[in-house]
Design a protein around this motif. Structure first.
Motif, PDB file in Angstrom:
ATOM      1  N   VAL A  40      10.844   2.789   7.845  1.00  0.00           N
ATOM      2  CA  VAL A  40      11.314   3.396   9.091  1.00  0.00           C
ATOM      3  C   VAL A  40      11.820   2.307  10.023  1.00  0.00           C
ATOM      4  CG1 VAL A  40      10.699   4.828  11.073  1.00  0.00           C
ATOM      5  CG2 VAL A  40       9.582   5.215   8.854  1.00  0.00           C
ATOM      6  N   ARG A  41      13.048   2.423  10.430  1.00  0.00           N
ATOM      7  CA  ARG A  41      13.642   1.454  11.343  1.00  0.00           C
ATOM      8  C   ARG A  41      13.781   2.117  12.705  1.00  0.00           C
ATOM      9  NH1 ARG A  41      19.412  -0.023  11.502  1.00  0.00           N
ATOM     10  NH2 ARG A  41      19.557  -1.848  12.841  1.00  0.00           N
ATOM     11  N   VAL A  42      13.313   1.423  13.718  1.00  0.00           N
ATOM     12  CA  VAL A  42      13.357   1.969  15.074  1.00  0.00           C
ATOM     13  C   VAL A  42      14.411   1.209  15.876  1.00  0.00           C
ATOM     14  CG1 VAL A  42      12.022   2.393  17.184  1.00  0.00           C
ATOM     15  CG2 VAL A  42      10.920   2.595  14.938  1.00  0.00           C
ATOM     16  N   ILE A  43      15.339   1.936  16.454  1.00  0.00           N
ATOM     17  CA  ILE A  43      16.394   1.320  17.265  1.00  0.00           C
ATOM     18  C   ILE A  43      16.210   1.756  18.713  1.00  0.00           C
ATOM     19  CG2 ILE A  43      18.879   1.167  17.689  1.00  0.00           C
ATOM     20  CD1 ILE A  43      19.318   1.657  14.722  1.00  0.00           C
TER      21      ILE A  43
ATOM     22  N   GLU B  67      19.025  15.056   9.981  1.00  0.00           N
ATOM     23  CA  GLU B  67      18.872  14.465  11.306  1.00  0.00           C
ATOM     24  C   GLU B  67      18.269  15.502  12.231  1.00  0.00           C
ATOM     25  OE1 GLU B  67      21.994  11.869  12.884  1.00  0.00           O
ATOM     26  OE2 GLU B  67      22.039  13.193  14.632  1.00  0.00           O
TER      27      GLU B  67
ATOM     28  N   GLY C 220      15.962   6.087   3.477  1.00  0.00           N
ATOM     29  CA  GLY C 220      15.553   5.257   4.615  1.00  0.00           C
ATOM     30  C   GLY C 220      15.596   6.068   5.903  1.00  0.00           C
TER      31      GLY C 220
ATOM     32  N   THR D  80      15.975   6.627  16.616  1.00  0.00           N
ATOM     33  CA  THR D  80      16.567   6.103  17.844  1.00  0.00           C
ATOM     34  C   THR D  80      15.896   6.804  19.015  1.00  0.00           C
ATOM     35  OG1 THR D  80      18.364   7.704  17.600  1.00  0.00           O
ATOM     36  CG2 THR D  80      18.807   5.473  16.878  1.00  0.00           C
TER      37      THR D  80
ATOM     38  N   THR E  58      15.713   6.246  10.136  1.00  0.00           N
ATOM     39  CA  THR E  58      16.050   5.543  11.369  1.00  0.00           C
ATOM     40  C   THR E  58      15.654   6.417  12.555  1.00  0.00           C
ATOM     41  OG1 THR E  58      17.892   4.384  10.325  1.00  0.00           O
ATOM     42  CG2 THR E  58      17.907   4.505  12.723  1.00  0.00           C
TER      43      THR E  58
ATOM     44  N   ALA F 298       7.137   3.840  14.055  1.00  0.00           N
ATOM     45  CA  ALA F 298       7.236   3.947  12.596  1.00  0.00           C
ATOM     46  C   ALA F 298       5.973   4.578  12.012  1.00  0.00           C
ATOM     47  CB  ALA F 298       7.483   2.569  11.984  1.00  0.00           C
TER      48      ALA F 298
ATOM     49  N   ASP G 172      18.632   8.579   5.789  1.00  0.00           N
ATOM     50  CA  ASP G 172      19.932   8.253   5.203  1.00  0.00           C
ATOM     51  C   ASP G 172      19.943   8.630   3.712  1.00  0.00           C
ATOM     52  OD1 ASP G 172      18.878   6.115   3.621  1.00  0.00           O
ATOM     53  OD2 ASP G 172      18.999   4.778   5.347  1.00  0.00           O
TER      54      ASP G 172
END
Lengths: 173, 799
Positions: free
Chosen positions: B533-536, B630, B500, B504, B502, B519, B496
């Protein structure tokens, strides 16, 4: 005959806060915490008192919240997983130990294990690993094979050489 | 960032900073503070609670359902039966394979009931207690028929048909490998025939199944405790006649699955259907009794083997018939063929079997249906083959370790293609065996056991070798003939404007710690911290189409997809950094949240600055670069084999027959370990589940098909007192079939443990002539057999 819509007013404290609920007499403490107070950290794994996922502390003792009616908690001090963290929101020693020793995977049994462990750790000074295993055996976990949980609790109460130092704090009291 | 386009087996990235670290999990804090959010925690105002009325008999014809009294109970809003669901076609799992009989699982029992616990009606009320009151008041009249309850009963013939489509109660009869072994067996020095039986068990995740559905006029949101959100979405859309973009399925925190939640449950579909039908949110939370009696079970098999050996103990040929009791229905989408096909397809395991014949049979009975429970037939084939080898060793007078050495796949054999047409990538079959034996003190064992026996103690040592295929890709499922082939998976990695990250992904954790391991993988690729790192996962509105988490696939398939996508993103970051730093992209190093020129750390730019420009000030980008940061990639491997040797020392109490485990040693090789803490945890939990299958757990049915182990007081899940401390050792053979070198390992513990414990128990009573070819090995069985053997020196007549 009582109708099922009859409710009773009950007062108790939860995590130090005075609460008052109006509940049907048949509602369990677990359901009162989850449904009436929105404290969904207390989980229901079997609803017949075996798995211990719903363990909370009532007046200092670990209790299966699925086996206690909400009305029986009148006047009691109740502690749940939501009350464990330090005032600044950081994890307490037991919570941190669970994380460091990978004492949780799916997290469903975890609140019950933490409350069981909290009540135990408060009075256990120097336990041995076998005593910790016996205490942990009160509750069920399907993910961890218990090793991480036993390690996590031991970290707080066992002598570094893994042995106890005299009294067995796991004994009934 | 040099290998993103390289197929499996290409160069691997180096310089891991996070992969390999025993990092505490990023998901822990929420779960430790009561902030986890499971399906049963979801509270939408106006929600109706659903309680199922379930058949009290195992087999019969429904004559009538009277809902009048239930509708009069306070708070009851509706009672729904199959008539109300006539527009739903029911769940049909398809397999294009000769010998397979297609059956349908209706959402609610319609013509008849096929197991005690089958849902017949649903009561909806303002709260759970009132819904249960209502359910008690529903009167279901059933003309009971004799129940079909066992494989042997079906084989004897004459039992009634569970499904009209299968008068003989056989839903699959498939000869996977055909070979005339008679001449080979005739010329073999020894022929061993053996039958091994394994008990019916239930996965028992601590959170049972549950679902909450909300219809907002033209779109459905279904929260459900599932391992496979997209599979559920497909099934729900089909049953409701919706486009899939009208259905959002969310797996929030999921309290364990172990396979029980990797198939689509009729209850979760019904909750969705009712939310639209009643235009009210509907919630169902399974209770433990339902989870034991009415949910998906597994592992009940009969293996009948014939094997030939040379005088030196080398296998010459092996034939096997595998009979699986799949219960009343074929679960969507894997079908009831999953157990027999897995067993017959992979029975040789880690051993070289020159000639092989195998038949897999699925038998339908009036018991709850089955799903692919952790290990899926490999606990049973490992038990079967290891019992066979132990018996051959004893009869040939060869040491148990030696017979395994002579048959294991050797290092020079890789890649090894067996007679079962499975190709094994490199592993440490012999090495793990030797290390395990050394840890157990195997060379000193005979003296120790002799001393113990002299003292009247029954000590046993067992060890078993096995392979664990993980990361099953599309070709494997297609080869079986499955209409649904859940092989590939996809990941999107995005940065982002603040830097940050992300991720998915289509895989869907329920305790495996993907938020941490993914992550770690991505952090190394991008040169950032895992905490950034955010994992969705698990939300079909938010993640790419994927197949969820089962079959030890997530780190192999989802992890590789994330690794590759992150590599693509790293390439773009390098290009953008090179543009700003006036260097060549190949000279850019991503590290510590910055990009710098190799050898000149001072020439650097923060990733956050690059990320800002890539979104907010795209005029600074090179002309040929698209805005945004991305990248997306998919992965679909052929599968990769982990391997392990398990060893145990047990003691049996001769009076009670109770078995205690003194030591349990695991030497395992799952390739590159992403997070040792998590890998060890998977082994611990898996072995505990395997010990449970070996000694404690078994669904027990009476002749009428009633389950006699319907509570946790009767179905004995082991506690911390029954499970020992585990001793773990790791070997590392990087996989050629995953981008990270990791192999899957979620099931290995459960695969090896039953056979290992049985091998040790059998060793403890070998001198008494007591056979141990059936699990669970109960205290009753051992106490009676030991008593009989002790009273009667001739051990020929054991029960």
């Amino acid at each position: 005959m009582r109708t099922d819509s009859e409710t009773l007013n009950v007062e108790f404290t939860v995590n130090g806060e005075a609460r008052r609920v109006s509940i049907p007499p048949r509602r369990t403490l677990a359901d009162v915490l989850r449904e009436d107070l929105g404290l969904t950290g207390t989980h229901l794994g079997c609803e017949h008192g075996v798995c211990g996922a719903c363990t909370v502390i009532v007046d200092g003792e670990p209790v299966r919240a699925c086996l206690m009616f909400g009305v029986q908690a009148a006047g009691c001090e109740i502690e749940t997983v939501e009350g464990l963290a330090l005032p600044d929101g950081s994890l307490n020693d037991l919570q941190r130990s669970f994380s460091e020793h990978h004492g949780l995977q799916c997290g469903f049994c975890t609140p019950g294990m933490l409350m069981l462990g909290t009540a135990y750790v408060r009075r256990a000074v120097a336990a041995d690993r076998e005593s910790v295993r016996e205490v942990v055996s009160s509750n069920l976990c399907r993910c961890t094979g218990y090793q991480g949980i036993v390690d996590a609790v031991c970290e707080l109460v066992c002598h570094p050489d893994g042995t106890g130092a005299g009294e067995d704090p796991a004994g009934d009291s | 960032m040099d290998d993103t386009a390289t197929p499996a087996g290409g160069t691997r990235w180096t310089g891991n900073k996070w992969v390999g670290r025993p990092m505490s999990r990023l998901e822990d804090a929420a779960l430790l503070t009561g902030r986890g959010r499971y399906t049963g925690d979801i509270d939408v105002p106006g929600t109706l609670e659903a309680v199922f009325v379930r058949s009290t008999v195992a087999s019969g014809e429904i004559l009538g359902i009277d809902t009048t009294a239930a509708l009069d109970r306070p708070g009851v809003q509706a009672v729904v039966t199959a008539t109300d669901l006539a527009a739903t076609p029911g769940l049909t799992a398809l397999l294009e394979r000769e010998g397979f009989v297609t059956t349908t699982m209706p959402l609610l029992a319609t013509d008849g009931v096929r197991y005690a616990g089958e849902p017949v009606a649903v009561v909806l009320a303002s709260d759970r207690a009132r819904a249960e009151d209502g359910a008690e008041s529903v009167v279901v009249e059933i003309a009971e028929k004799p129940a079909v309850i066992s494989i042997d009963q079906v084989r004897e013939g004459g039992a009634g048909a569970v499904h009209e489509e299968a008068p003989d109660n056989i839903l699959l009869d498939s000869t996977l490998f055909s070979d005339d072994l008679d001449s080979v067996l005739e010329s073999s020095h020894l022929v061993v025939t053996k039958r091994v039986d394994t008990g019916r068990v239930v996965a028992l995740p601590m959170e049972g199944r549950s679902a909450h559905a909300h219809w907002d006029g033209d779109r459905l949101t279904l929260h459900t405790s599932t391992q496979v959100p997209h599979m559920v979405r497909s099934a729900v859309a089909e049953q409701m006649g919706l486009m899939e973009n009208q259905v959002r399925v969310v797996a929030p925190d999921v309290g364990g699955g172990f396979g029980q939640k990797c198939v689509v449950a009729r209850e979760e579909v019904i909750v969705a259907v009712l939310a639209r039908m009643l235009d009210r949110p509907v919630r169902w939370v399974e209770d433990r009794g339902e989870n034991i009696v009415a949910s998906f079970a597994g592992h009940e098999q009969v293996h009948e083997m014939t094997a030939g050996f040379t005088a030196e103990g080398v296998l010459t040929a092996l034939s096997t018939d595998v009979w699986c009791d799949v219960g009343a229905y074929s679960a969507y989408p894997f079908t009831c063929a999953v157990e027999p096909l897995m067993a017959a397809g992979e029975l040789p395991g880690p051993y070289r079997v020159p000639r092989y014949a195998a038949r897999g049979v699925a038998v339908t009975t009036n018991k709850s249906p089955t799903a692919p429970y952790r290990g899926v037939s490999r606990p049973q084939i490992t038990l079967a083959v290891e019992r066979l080898l132990d018996e051959a060793a004893a009869r040939l007078g060869i040491d148990r370790a030696e017979i395994r050495r002579r048959n294991l796949i050797r290092p020079e054999d890789f890649p090894y293609t067996g007679a079962n047409l499975v190709t094994y990538d490199a592993g440490t079959y012999g090495e793990s065996l030797e290390m395990c034996l050394a840890e157990l003190g195997y060379d000193r064992w005979p003296e120790r056991q002799e001393r113990a026996r002299a003292e009247g103690r029954l000590l046993g040592l067992g060890f078993v070798c096995f392979s664990e295929r993980t990361g099953y890709g599309t070709p494997v499922f297609a080869g079986r003939g499955m209409a649904v082939t859940p092989g590939f998976d996809t990941a999107v990695v995005a940065m982002d404007p603040t830097g940050g990250v992300t991720v998915t992904t289509g895989v869907s954790a329920h305790g495996q710690g993907h938020a941490t391991t993914f992550a770690q993988i991505v952090a190394d690729r991008l040169g950032v911290e895992p905490s950034q790192v955010r994992v969705i996962e698990g939300d079909t509105d938010a993640v790419p189409f994927g197949w969820g988490t089962f079959g030890s696939r997530s780190i192999v398939i989802g992890g590789s997809a994330a690794h590759r996508a992150a590599g693509r993103l790293a390439e773009k970051l390098a290009r953008l950094a090179a543009h700003r730093l006036e260097a060549a992209p190949a000279d850019i190093v991503l590290e510590n949240g910055s990009a710098h020129v190799r050898g000149t750390p001072a020439r650097s730019v923060s990733l956050a600055a690059i990320a800002h420009d890539a979104h907010i000030a795209v005029q600074h980008l090179p002309e040929d670069e698209e805005p945004g940061l991305e990248a997306r990639d998919s992965y679909d491997p052929p599968g990769t084999f982990s391997n392990a040797t398990h060893g145990a020392i047990v003691e049996i109490d001769p009076g009670t027959g109770g078995v205690s485990i003194e030591r349990y040693v695991v030497v395992e090789d799952c390739g590159v370990v992403i997070n040792p803490l998590i890998v060890d945890g998977q082994v611990h939990g898996g072995v505990a589940q395997g010990i449970a299958c070996a000694l404690y757990e078994g669904l027990d049915f009476d002749e009428e098909g009633q389950c006699r182990t319907a509570t946790l007081m009767d179905y004995l899940m082991p506690t911390a007192m029954e499970i020992p401390d585990f001793e773990l050792h790791h070997l590392e053979t990087p996989s050629e079939h995953s981008s990270t070198g990791a192999k899957g390992m979620g099931e290995g513990g459960t695969i090896g443990a039953p056979a290992c414990v049985v091998s040790a128990v059998a060793d403890a009573v070998a001198h008494l002539g007591i056979p141990v070819d059936r699990i669970p090995v109960t205290p009753q069985y051992l106490a009676l057999a030991i008593g009989a053997a002790t009273d009667n020196p001739d051990p020929g007549e054991q029960t």
